[in-house]
Design an enzyme around this catalytic site. Structure first.
Site, short mmCIF file in Angstrom:
data_model
loop_
_atom_site.label_atom_id
_atom_site.label_comp_id
_atom_site.label_asym_id
_atom_site.label_seq_id
_atom_site.Cartn_x
_atom_site.Cartn_y
_atom_site.Cartn_z
N HIS A 494 0.94 -1.15 -0.05
CA HIS A 494 0.06 -0.06 0.03
C HIS A 494 1.09 1.39 -0.16
O HIS A 494 0.34 2.25 0.59
CB HIS A 494 -0.95 -0.01 1.27
CG HIS A 494 -1.91 -1.06 1.49
ND1 HIS A 494 -2.50 -1.22 2.42
CD2 HIS A 494 -2.32 -1.85 0.45
CE1 HIS A 494 -3.33 -2.48 2.24
NE2 HIS A 494 -2.96 -2.72 0.84
N LEU A 495 1.98 1.19 -0.56
CA LEU A 495 2.85 2.28 -0.66
C LEU A 495 2.18 3.71 -1.19
O LEU A 495 1.52 3.42 -2.50
CB LEU A 495 4.10 2.04 -1.49
CG LEU A 495 5.12 1.10 -0.73
CD1 LEU A 495 6.18 0.53 -1.64
CD2 LEU A 495 5.88 1.81 0.33
#
Length: 558
Positions: A494-495
């Protein structure tokens, strides 16, 4: 990972049909025009939306540029998502060695898979749907509140065919029963939500781009790497520099705008190589500063997942042996049903800032999954006790802090576009994230106190880690939990946040997603998200991309 002997004939048939009947869309081109009104860089989750919506305007020309090509048929099978990592459709990034975490990984390094091809990471993610919580958007700039985005959320939920895990799923039912537990309060427990249609992956590539790619005002250029944004002397965008598959270089002009949808890693890298970023950072690589925007590449964040293996006695989970049975394979390839048609995320829970996902797979394939994650052998086997047993019943609770405070960065490694940038999420740099994750782990454990889970013989496995053996093997002990977190916490993919949106002068883009100090340049991808979403961010990005189009054409939504 899977026993392909059982499905080889079906695989061959699907492949033949795919190649025989897949007609090349008229929008796919080999050679672009000299100029376009809009150039969209990156055909990922947001890029597919932006290009599709812009090309609905008949009197404008749109070019979508993508570094990769097509994803193969494997990407359409939801549960096979891990099989796409470290292939030609993955940028296969690696993170910088972590100082505060990742001690159970080789050289303290984790992988950062990103989709490379039409559809981007939306073609290889786990398809989990979430819009987070309303309070996630409280600090976002004007126009991006939860109330502002709500009409777009409703639109996206319909277009993306959001659905929940099957009603008859045993583990889901047991999980939802925890809502009645007196030990849990202020919790939200839901069935796993995902975007799947007729048993196949349903991403923005399918929902948006395929609906648009026979429009004559849309050109799609594949296998072309954008290496620079050209700017005029007054800091107005001129166009882009492209490296084609054969190594030749070209320039394509933009009359109105260039819209970067290249992603949380590639977008800041491209900005920096184009002279947009901190002048101090650019000077290190002899790159002339065109616009001094100090926060380009800063504010990077991610959810760090802690895998809790739960042993089961009842035969209610997904195992490799079950997946390899002929009835299960036929159920999917003939009817589009069964476990292959799911992402195996059966439940999602939130309690304050604690998050948990129930991943219903009891056995794992060590040879593949250990390599994909870069876990050390001892660490992997400690966290996943089913590593040598394809029939073992169990599941994973993936626990995490919904609102981590640690912030990292994306920075240049060199002035060469083909060299991977430095990716440092700085996991657990902020001590509050440890306590928050500790609470998430214990929230997950509390949900096991239900009649159904007791019937199934649910029992939490405590990893036997060399680094933590001097501590009580009990997740209620904060020191033990911290040790486990710092050894085995795993990226959630989920960067976000590396080109923060904001109303302040230090933000990389303003409320209209325009890059500060540059005319005609906009960003719409995960890099602009200013703070974490309490869940998976993919569906939020789709809604943001829809709103971006309304900003560009100055349209309001009812």
């Amino acid at each position: 990972m899977w026993n392909y002997v059982l499905v080889s004939a079906l695989v061959l048939l699907v492949s033949l049909l795919y190649h025989c009947y897949f007609n090349r869309p008229i929008s796919i081109i080999d050679y672009p025009n000299q100029h376009y009104d809009y150039i969209v860089v990156g055909a990922g989750t947001a890029g597919c939306v932006v290009a599709s919506r812009l090309s609905e305007i008949s009197n404008v020309s749109v070019l979508l540029v993508e570094a990769g090509g097509y994803f193969g048929w494997v990407s359409s099978v939801p549960i096979l998502a891990p099989m796409l990592q470290k292939t030609e459709v993955d940028w296969a990034y690696t993170m910088e060695p972590q100082k505060h975490s990742s001690r159970g990984f080789g050289n303290h390094v984790q992988t950062a898979p990103r989709g490379k091809g039409l559809g981007g990471s939306g073609q290889m993610n786990y398809l989990v749907h979430s819009f987070g919580r309303p309070e996630d958007y409280n600090e976002w700039p004007k126009g991006w509140s939860h109330a502002d985005l709500l009409p777009y959320f409703k639109k996206v939920a319909d277009i993306m065919n959001v659905m929940s895990s099957p009603e008859e799923e045993y583990l889901t039912d047991a999980f939802l029963m925890a809502d009645e537990s007196p030990n849990l309060s202020n919790t939200t427990l839901l069935r796993g939500m995902y975007t799947i249609k007729s048993g196949s992956r349903w991403a923005t590539f399918h929902a948006y781009l395929q609906n648009a790619w026979n429009r004559r005002n849309l050109h799609i250029l594949t296998n072309a790497l954008v290496s620079k944004i050209y700017l005029k002397k007054d800091a107005t965008v001129d166009g882009i520099k492209v490296i084609y598959k054969d190594g030749s270089v070209g320039k394509i002009l933009a009359k109105k705008e260039v819209i970067l949808c290249a992603g949380v890693i590639n977008t800041p890298q491209l900005l920096l190589l184009s002279g947009i970023g901190s002048s101090e950072d650019l000077d290190k690589f002899q790159i002339r500063t065109v616009s001094n925007v100090p926060e380009v590449g800063k504010n990077l964040f991610d959810h760090l997942l802690i895998p809790l293996y739960v042993n089961l006695k009842a035969r209610v989970s997904i195992t490799l042996v079950k997946l390899q049975t002929l009835p299960e394979v036929l159920n999917y390839f003939v009817f589009g049903r069964g476990w292959y048609a799911t992402n195996a995320v059966m439940g999602i829970g939130r309690a304050n800032n604690s998050g948990v996902m129930l991943f219903g797979v009891g056995s794992t394939e060590e040879r593949i999954l250990k390599s994909l994650s870069n876990y050390k052998t001892e660490s992997y086997r400690s966290f996943y006790p089913s590593y040598n047993n394809n029939t073992r019943e169990g599941f994973l609770y993936l626990s995490y802090c919904l609102q981590p405070k640690s912030r990292g960065s994306v920075s240049l490694r060199s002035a060469n576009i083909r060299h991977q940038p430095r990716i440092d999420p700085a996991y657990l740099k902020h001590d509050d994230d440890v306590l928050c994750t500790h609470e998430a782990i214990n929230f997950a454990i509390e949900t096991l106190d239900t009649k159904k889970f007791r019937e199934y013989g649910a029992e939490v496995h405590h990893p036997d880690l060399e680094e933590c053996r001097h501590l009580p093997q009990d997740y209620r002990d904060i020191e033990y939990t911290e040790c486990v977190i710092r050894v085995g916490g795993l990226t959630s993919y989920h960067l976000c946040g590396s080109c923060r949106m904001g109303a302040d002068d230090r933000a990389v883009v303003d409320e209209q997603l325009r890059v500060r100090g540059v005319n005609g340049l906009r960003i719409m991808d995960a890099s602009v998200i200013p703070s974490p979403i309490s869940g998976n961010p993919n569906s939020v990005l789709i809604a943001m991309a829809e709103r971006t189009i309304d900003l560009i054409i100055n349209r309001t939504i009812d």
